[in-house]
Each structure stands twice: as C-alpha cells, then as structure tokens.
Design a protein around this motif. Structure first.
Motif, PDB file in Angstrom:
ATOM      1  N   LEU A  94      -8.599   3.505  -5.464  1.00 61.81           N
ATOM      2  CA  LEU A  94      -9.459   2.469  -4.895  1.00 61.81           C
ATOM      3  C   LEU A  94      -8.744   1.699  -3.803  1.00 61.81           C
ATOM      4  CD1 LEU A  94     -12.059   0.823  -4.801  1.00 61.81           C
ATOM      5  CD2 LEU A  94     -11.157  -0.591  -6.672  1.00 61.81           C
ATOM      6  N   ASP A  95      -7.460   1.428  -4.002  1.00 64.30           N
ATOM      7  CA  ASP A  95      -6.696   0.710  -2.986  1.00 64.30           C
ATOM      8  C   ASP A  95      -6.622   1.513  -1.689  1.00 64.30           C
ATOM      9  OD1 ASP A  95      -6.056  -1.475  -4.697  1.00 64.30           O
ATOM     10  OD2 ASP A  95      -4.465  -0.284  -5.606  1.00 64.30           O
ATOM     11  N   ASP A 113      -8.289   2.390   3.940  1.00 62.58           N
ATOM     12  CA  ASP A 113      -8.970   3.137   5.005  1.00 62.58           C
ATOM     13  C   ASP A 113     -10.187   2.383   5.524  1.00 62.58           C
ATOM     14  OD1 ASP A 113      -7.182   5.273   5.015  1.00 62.58           O
ATOM     15  OD2 ASP A 113      -8.296   6.388   3.479  1.00 62.58           O
ATOM     16  N   ARG A 114     -10.856   1.694   4.627  1.00 62.75           N
ATOM     17  CA  ARG A 114     -12.031   0.914   5.037  1.00 62.75           C
ATOM     18  C   ARG A 114     -11.632  -0.171   6.034  1.00 62.75           C
ATOM     19  NH1 ARG A 114     -15.831  -2.380   0.665  1.00 62.75           N
ATOM     20  NH2 ARG A 114     -17.520  -2.992   2.089  1.00 62.75           N
ATOM     21  N   VAL A 115     -10.564  -0.895   5.718  1.00 60.30           N
ATOM     22  CA  VAL A 115     -10.136  -1.977   6.601  1.00 60.30           C
ATOM     23  C   VAL A 115      -9.559  -1.421   7.905  1.00 60.30           C
ATOM     24  CG1 VAL A 115      -8.664  -4.011   6.822  1.00 60.30           C
ATOM     25  CG2 VAL A 115      -9.740  -3.505   4.626  1.00 60.30           C
ATOM     26  N   ALA A 157     -10.407  -2.464  11.705  1.00 57.70           N
ATOM     27  CA  ALA A 157      -9.422  -2.693  12.764  1.00 57.70           C
ATOM     28  C   ALA A 157      -9.710  -1.813  13.977  1.00 57.70           C
ATOM     29  CB  ALA A 157      -8.013  -2.434  12.229  1.00 57.70           C
ATOM     30  N   ALA A 158     -10.136  -0.582  13.712  1.00 60.10           N
ATOM     31  CA  ALA A 158     -10.456   0.327  14.815  1.00 60.10           C
ATOM     32  C   ALA A 158     -11.590  -0.222  15.674  1.00 60.10           C
ATOM     33  CB  ALA A 158     -10.819   1.706  14.273  1.00 60.10           C
ATOM     34  N   SER A 159     -12.515  -0.928  15.057  1.00 69.90           N
ATOM     35  CA  SER A 159     -13.640  -1.491  15.819  1.00 69.90           C
ATOM     36  C   SER A 159     -13.205  -2.690  16.660  1.00 69.90           C
ATOM     37  CB  SER A 159     -14.765  -1.904  14.863  1.00 69.90           C
ATOM     38  OG  SER A 159     -14.427  -3.080  14.127  1.00 69.90           O
ATOM     39  N   TYR A 160     -11.989  -3.200  16.416  1.00 69.41           N
ATOM     40  CA  TYR A 160     -11.477  -4.359  17.131  1.00 69.41           C
ATOM     41  C   TYR A 160     -10.604  -4.013  18.334  1.00 69.41           C
ATOM     42  CZ  TYR A 160     -12.543  -7.580  13.169  1.00 69.41           C
ATOM     43  OH  TYR A 160     -13.127  -8.341  12.193  1.00 69.41           O
ATOM     44  N   ASP A 207       2.583   6.748   7.462  1.00 72.81           N
ATOM     45  CA  ASP A 207       1.746   7.846   7.958  1.00 72.81           C
ATOM     46  C   ASP A 207       0.389   7.337   8.430  1.00 72.81           C
ATOM     47  OD1 ASP A 207       3.748   9.636   7.429  1.00 72.81           O
ATOM     48  OD2 ASP A 207       2.920  10.321   5.521  1.00 72.81           O
ATOM     49  N   ARG A 208      -0.242   6.446   7.655  1.00 73.37           N
ATOM     50  CA  ARG A 208      -1.533   5.884   8.077  1.00 73.37           C
ATOM     51  C   ARG A 208      -1.367   5.039   9.336  1.00 73.37           C
ATOM     52  NH1 ARG A 208      -3.071   6.718   2.789  1.00 73.37           N
ATOM     53  NH2 ARG A 208      -5.316   7.130   2.469  1.00 73.37           N
ATOM     54  N   THR A 209      -0.252   4.335   9.419  1.00 76.98           N
ATOM     55  CA  THR A 209      -0.015   3.508  10.601  1.00 76.98           C
ATOM     56  C   THR A 209       0.141   4.385  11.839  1.00 76.98           C
ATOM     57  OG1 THR A 209       1.120   1.907   9.184  1.00 76.98           O
ATOM     58  CG2 THR A 209       1.423   1.680  11.565  1.00 76.98           C
TER      59      THR A 209
END
Length: 226
Positions: A159-160, A165-167, A171-174, A199-201
């Motif tokens: 869930l975390d 990924d949701r957040v 951020a991508a929309s910003y 890796d996500r960063t």
C-alpha cells in the motif's frame, strides 16, 4: 485552558527585537510576537500533555483564528501527534486551515500535523488529491508536503508503494508549474525519496526532470547515489 491564558503564556516568552526579525524573514504582515521556537515547542508539549483532545481542539481553533504568527504555529503543534483519538474533528479542523496558508513556516507546521492524520488513515489521501488542482498555490504545495512520510519508509508495504506512485503522479502534474514553492516541493519530495528509493527517483527525473526548473532538478538529485 482558555485562549487568553495560552496567549498570556506565549507573551511571557517574547524576546525584544525578535518580532521585527521574524516578520522580516517570514515576510509577515500579520502580528508577530517574537517568541522563539524552543519556547513554542516547550509550551505546546506541556499543553498536549495536560489538555484533553477536546480541549486541545478548542484551543487550536482559537489560536489559529487569532491570526497571530506564533499562535497559528502553536495551533498546529498542539495537534501534531501520531496517537490522537478520536481524530476526525482534528482532521476536519486541519482541512479548514489549508486554504488560509500564505507562509511556508505556518504551512509546514500545519502540514506536519496533517501528516500524522494521513498516516493514521490513508483513505484521507482522496481529499488531499483534490488539492492538486487548486487555484491556491499553497494548497497545491500542501499535497506534497503533507505526504512526505511516504518518502521515508525503508521497508514500505505494498500500500505504501501504491501511495508513493500516486503522489509521484501528482508531482508529475506539477513539473511545468513555474511557482518557486511548487518546484521546491517537488524537489523536496524527490530528495527525501532518493534516500530510500533511488530507483523511483531516477525514473521520475529521467521522465520529467527536463521540465523542472534547473534548481529543483539539482536539489532532487542531490542525494542520489553515484
């Protein structure tokens, strides 16, 4: 404790000359008392320990509505606690604060309180998601600052990771938003994430980095290994 009693305690810790310094540094037009942060921390810690949740809610509401700089910070600190039961009224109160954010210091302290309520009940992120399209810059920024706990887990649960990924999607929309504080909030989220999930960063920066302001891109990558 009444609002007047709390204000009197705050006034006892005013330091001569500090009000002018803080007002200038934080670019405040509201009343600034000149109470140092350690005193605010000590006072609100005592209030949290001695007041019931209901009393704290009443006092926090009054402190915030006073619109005094240190009083608004004290209101947030009064409700910054992981175990706060019941917490529905606290969550409702904090939501009323967000549209009134106009200063990073006040906003960041309030977001620290909001973080605790989101971790306690992540379904509240559905409400936070509505903030990302607000016309109010500080509300948009709060969506990232309030979700910083999800950058910090070393062993995130499924869930975390979904929330992470949701957040990142928010951020991508910003990234094309020219506001300095929005760019800074993206960088802040990614910088903290890079310490636990490089890796996500890297993936985010590879996809969206060129659309970010150069200072934000640099700040986001500051702690990336290698």
């Amino acid at each position: 404790m009444t609002y007047d009693e709390a204000l009197a305690q705050l006034m006892q810790h005013v330091e001569p000359g500090r009000a002018e310094q803080k007002a200038a540094y934080h670019k405040q037009t509201r009343i600034v008392l000149g109470v140092p942060n350690p005193a605010l921390n000590d006072l609100t810690k005592t209030w949290r320990q001695t007041l019931s949740v209901t009393q704290r809610l009443t006092l926090a509401k009054a402190l915030w509505e006073s619109d005094i700089f240190e009083a608004r910070i004290a209101a947030a600190k009064l409700l910054t606690q992981a175990r706060l039961r019941p917490d529905d009224q606290a969550w409702e109160l904090m939501q009323t604060w967000v549209p009134e954010f106009d200063s990073w210091a006040i906003a960041d302290h309030a977001c620290a309180a909001i973080q605790k309520r989101l971790v306690a009940d992540p379904t509240r992120l559905d409400i936070v998601e509505t903030w990302i399209t607000s016309d109010h810059m500080w509300t948009r920024r709060a969506a990232l600052v309030a979700t910083l706990p999800w950058t910090k887990q070393n062993f995130p649960k499924p869930l975390d990771l979904e929330i992470r990924d949701r957040v990142l999607g928010w951020a991508a929309s910003y990234v094309s938003d020219p506001e300095w504080f929005i760019q800074k909030s993206i960088a802040w989220w990614l910088r903290d994430l890079s310490k636990h999930d490089p890796d996500r960063t890297r993936a985010f920066l590879a996809t969206h980095g060129n659309a970010m302001k150069p200072f934000a891109q640099k700040e986001a990558a500051r702690h990336l290994p290698g």
